[in-house]
Each structure stands twice: as C-alpha cells, then as structure tokens.
Scaffold this motif. Structure first.
Motif, short mmCIF file in Angstrom:
data_model
loop_
_atom_site.label_atom_id
_atom_site.label_comp_id
_atom_site.label_asym_id
_atom_site.label_seq_id
_atom_site.Cartn_x
_atom_site.Cartn_y
_atom_site.Cartn_z
N THR A 39 2.31 0.06 13.89
CA THR A 39 1.96 1.34 13.29
C THR A 39 0.45 1.44 13.17
OG1 THR A 39 2.00 0.49 11.03
CG2 THR A 39 4.09 1.24 11.94
N GLU A 84 -1.11 2.19 10.56
CA GLU A 84 -1.44 1.53 9.29
C GLU A 84 -1.61 0.03 9.50
OE1 GLU A 84 0.37 1.63 4.74
OE2 GLU A 84 1.49 2.50 6.41
N ARG A 113 -4.96 3.45 7.30
CA ARG A 113 -3.91 2.95 6.41
C ARG A 113 -3.19 4.08 5.66
NH1 ARG A 113 -8.09 -1.60 4.15
NH2 ARG A 113 -7.76 -3.17 5.77
N PRO A 172 -0.38 6.21 5.07
CA PRO A 172 1.01 6.15 5.55
C PRO A 172 1.52 7.48 6.08
CG PRO A 172 0.93 5.94 3.14
CD PRO A 172 -0.48 5.88 3.63
N SER A 230 -0.08 7.91 9.49
CA SER A 230 0.53 6.88 10.35
C SER A 230 1.92 7.30 10.79
CB SER A 230 0.59 5.54 9.60
OG SER A 230 1.19 4.55 10.40
N LYS A 231 2.68 7.91 9.87
CA LYS A 231 4.03 8.35 10.20
C LYS A 231 4.01 9.41 11.28
CE LYS A 231 8.41 7.95 8.87
NZ LYS A 231 9.11 6.65 8.89
#
Length: 439
Positions: free
Chosen positions: A303, A305, A372, A374, A377-378
């Motif tokens: 990922t 992140e 980082r 989230p 990142s998603k």
C-alpha cells in the motif's frame, strides 16, 4: 490348507459378521472426515504459538532430526502448537515474492501505478497549510535573532517564496523517488516482514478464496475413507488378524490426507484420467482467486501507506532521507531568491547552510507523511489491485499453485502423520467394539 479355510466368497457370514464388515467402511469414512476436518484446524489454528517453554529444549532441538525441528515451537524451546500456515508466514511471503510478486511488477511499476503526479498534488495540498509554521519554527530555532529582527513583511515574503516553490520541491521529491525506487524499495523484505508480523493475513489469503475447496476437501475425506475402507473390510474378513485393522488404519489415514492435499493442488494443468477431467480445485478458480489475492495485497501488503513507512523507516530509510534532502536543497536555495547572497553574508555561510539543511531535513518527513494517509492510500489501492489481479491471472498454473502451497509443503508430513495416527486409533476403536473379523 490355510487358503481353503478362508471364506473368500462370504459363505459363512452371519448377521453379526455382516455388521462387522459393513461398519468398517463407515468407520473409515468417519475417520477420514475427522482427519481432514482436524487437519484444517492444524493448518490454520492457532494463529500464534500456544504452548509451554521447556528448559533445555531449544538446545536439544538443534540436534533432533530435521523433520522434528520443523514442528512449530521446537526450535524456540516450546512444546505446543501453531497453525502450519501462520507458522510459515514468512516463508510464504518469501516464495510469494519469488514466484509471483516479482513477476507481477518491478518496484518502479508498482510506483507508477500509484500515479506520482497525484501523489505530488496530494502532498502539496496537505503540506501547504503547515508550511508557515514549519518555517517559523526552523528559523526561530536555527537563527532566532535574525528572524526576530526581520520585519513582518520580510518574514511573510520568505514564507511566500518557499510556499511558491513547494510544488516544484514536491515534484522533485516524487521524481527522485521514482528514479531510485528500485534501490529504495524492496518488495520482498516488505512482504516478508508484513506476513511475519501478521500471520493471520496469510490464513485469510487461504480462507477468503479457498474456503469452498477446503470444505470440499473435508467432505471428500469421508468419501475417500469410505472407499478405502471397503478393501480393508474384505482383508479383515478374509484374514481375521487382530492387528490388521489398526495397521491398515494407518495406511487409510495417511492416504486420505494425501488424497485431500492432491485434490486441492494437483494437477496444476487440466488432465484426463480414464476420460474424467481432473484439475486441482484451487487452480480451477485461478481468475477468481487472483481477484481476492490482489485485493488483499493492495489493501494490506503493498500500500502507499506501507511504501511510505518502508521508504523512511525501513532498512534503507537513511538513504531515502539523505537522497531527498539533497534533492531539496537547490529548490530551497532558489526559494531564497536574489537575497540569498546577502543573507549568506549576514548570517554566515555555515549558519545559512545549517538553516537550509534543517528546512530540507524537516521537509522530507513532512512531504512523505501524506504517503501514510490511510484515506488517500485506500484510493490508490485500486490501481495496485488491478495490476496484481491482471498479472496473477497471467501466472503459469504451476507458479500459482507453488505460491499457495509453499507455506505448507515442508510440513505436509505432519498432516499425513496426524492422519496415520487417527487411522490407527480408529482401527483400535473398531477392534474394541466389534472384535476381530473373519470366520
């Protein structure tokens, strides 16, 4: 003479004898079901080692046969159990990289899938509001007198120039990462470390796309056990030896587990045996499995992140920081603009360089921090998922099955031994209930 005494054609079988014969396949079928059901428990549970530490076992285990050393916990000096799959999580991670992820794409390809331009835009949007405070803090720390003596419009001009340079600075960072990503990012180390720290994730990979096949393997345990029990019943009736059922139970238990494993993983390519199409159960749904596998890899393993964490805090983190700080210094010089020479004279070359280096060093942390995020990142995970899914579907079946089987291949003997022990116990139980067969 002995051959003449054997009731080859079941002429002397009474009602009790028929019950004795008929119950043997039923027993072996039930034992086969239990073998495969408990075998799955052994494969996946518990996720963490459960047991007790025995003083001196750690040293003794090093001289034990290699197969015994593979029993979970022995090399760590413990007697207990950990599921075979989670116990070999790191090994599966290593082979998954070698067999699959390395073929799915290079670090540079993964990075390009994340669209560095979008990353740069996101970094700027997150970092820009914090820029004035960062500059204030650095200047107040590095040269408080100079910063205090500067008129407020001059301070604001410095901050504005640095902010204006931010997109250029960030773009240089994302470009620099892209150029050197193959040296900065090691997917193998990243995957192994993550699997080792999260063995439940490896269990989830099997469970999420293989639960149907695993349930089918348990059901086939009864079928295999029942069918294998028919010749056992014949042999028991014909020869009437008390030890025959326990001994043949070992063979049935071992074979039932071996057939269950074969059913899942073999053959990797479809084959026809006696006109029947035979294909490993996992392999029949490679495309569907690829989607599930890709989702897990994109959501939990590779990922944005975790890439950010690895770049800054991984084994090559120092190199990343140094490289990015070096890349930022020219942009910071440029932000100082035409007053750079005067400022350098006013504060001294050494002090000016320390201010510039402090800004560069702190900016590295601040600009990588959005990696980082989230939520961001998603959003980027879909791109990784698409890449992994496409490439996993393209994997040769042999490589795909090796990627999945690697976690248990060396430990399959434990499952077979477990089946043999249960088969032996089943033979003893039947013997205790129904006695010796034969006339």
């Amino acid at each position: 003479m002995v051959a003449l005494e054997i009731d080859w054609f079941f002429q002397d079988v009474d009602a009790h004898g028929w019950i004795h014969i008929a119950t043997i396949p039923v027993f072996t079928g039930v034992i086969g079901w239990l073998i495969n059901w408990t075998g799955l428990i052994m494969l996946f549970n518990p996720v963490r080692f459960h047991g007790v530490t025995v003083p001196g076992l750690k040293q003794l285990s090093r001289v034990l046969p290699r197969k015994l050393q593979e029993v979970p916990g022995f090399l760590q000096g413990g007697i207990g159990w950990q599921g075979i799959v989670p116990a070999r999580a790191a090994k599966m991670g290593s082979i998954a990289v070698d067999k699959a992820i390395a073929k799915l794409g290079t670090p540079a390809e993964f990075y390009q899938q994340l669209e560095p331009d979008q990353i740069a835009e996101h970094i700027v949007s997150v970092f820009q509001p914090d820029m004035p405070k960062m500059i204030e803090d650095i200047m107040a720390r590095e040269h408080p007198n100079l910063w205090r003596d500067l008129p407020r419009p001059a301070r604001q001009a410095v901050i504005s120039r640095v902010q204006a340079q931010l997109p250029t600075v960030v773009r240089s960072i994302t470009d620099e990462i892209g150029i050197h990503i193959d040296q900065l990012l090691d997917p193998k180390v990243m995957v192994i470390n993550h699997f080792q720290a999260n063995p439940a994730l490896v269990v989830r990979i099997f469970r999420d796309f293989g639960q149907k096949e695993l349930n089918l393997m348990v059901a086939f345990g009864f079928i295999f056990g029942f069918l294998l029990g028919i010749p056992v019943a014949l042999a028991d009736h014909w020869f009437g030896l008390w030890w025959l059922l326990p001994v043949l139970g070992v063979l049935v238990g071992w074979t039932t587990n071996a057939l269950g494993m074969w059913l899942i993983f073999e053959p990797p390519e479809p084959k026809r045996i006696l006109g029947i199409k035979v294909h490993g159960l996992f392999l029949r749904r490679q495309d569907e499995a690829a989607e599930v596998y890709a989702q897990i890899i994109a959501d939990d393993v590779i990922t944005l992140e975790r890439i950010g964490d690895f770049l800054l805090d991984g084994p090559r983190g120092d190199r990343t920081r140094q490289m990015l700080a070096t890349a930022m210094r020219p942009a910071i010089d440029q932000a100082a603009g035409p007053v750079r020479g005067a400022v350098r004279i006013a504060v001294g070359t050494k002090r000016f360089d320390s201010i510039r280096d402090a800004v560069a060093t702190e900016a590295v942390d601040r600009t990588i921090t959005p990696f980082r995020d989230p939520v961001f990142s998603k959003r980027q995970a879909d791109k990784i998922r698409t890449l992994v899914a496409v490439r996993t579907k393209e994997l040769p079946p042999r490589d795909f099955v090796e990627m999945m089987r690697s976690a248990i291949r060396e430990d399959e003997w434990m499952l077979y031994a477990h089946g043999a022990i249960m088969g032996f116990a089943g033979g003893l139980i039947h013997l205790a209930i129904f006695g010796v067969g034969g006339s």
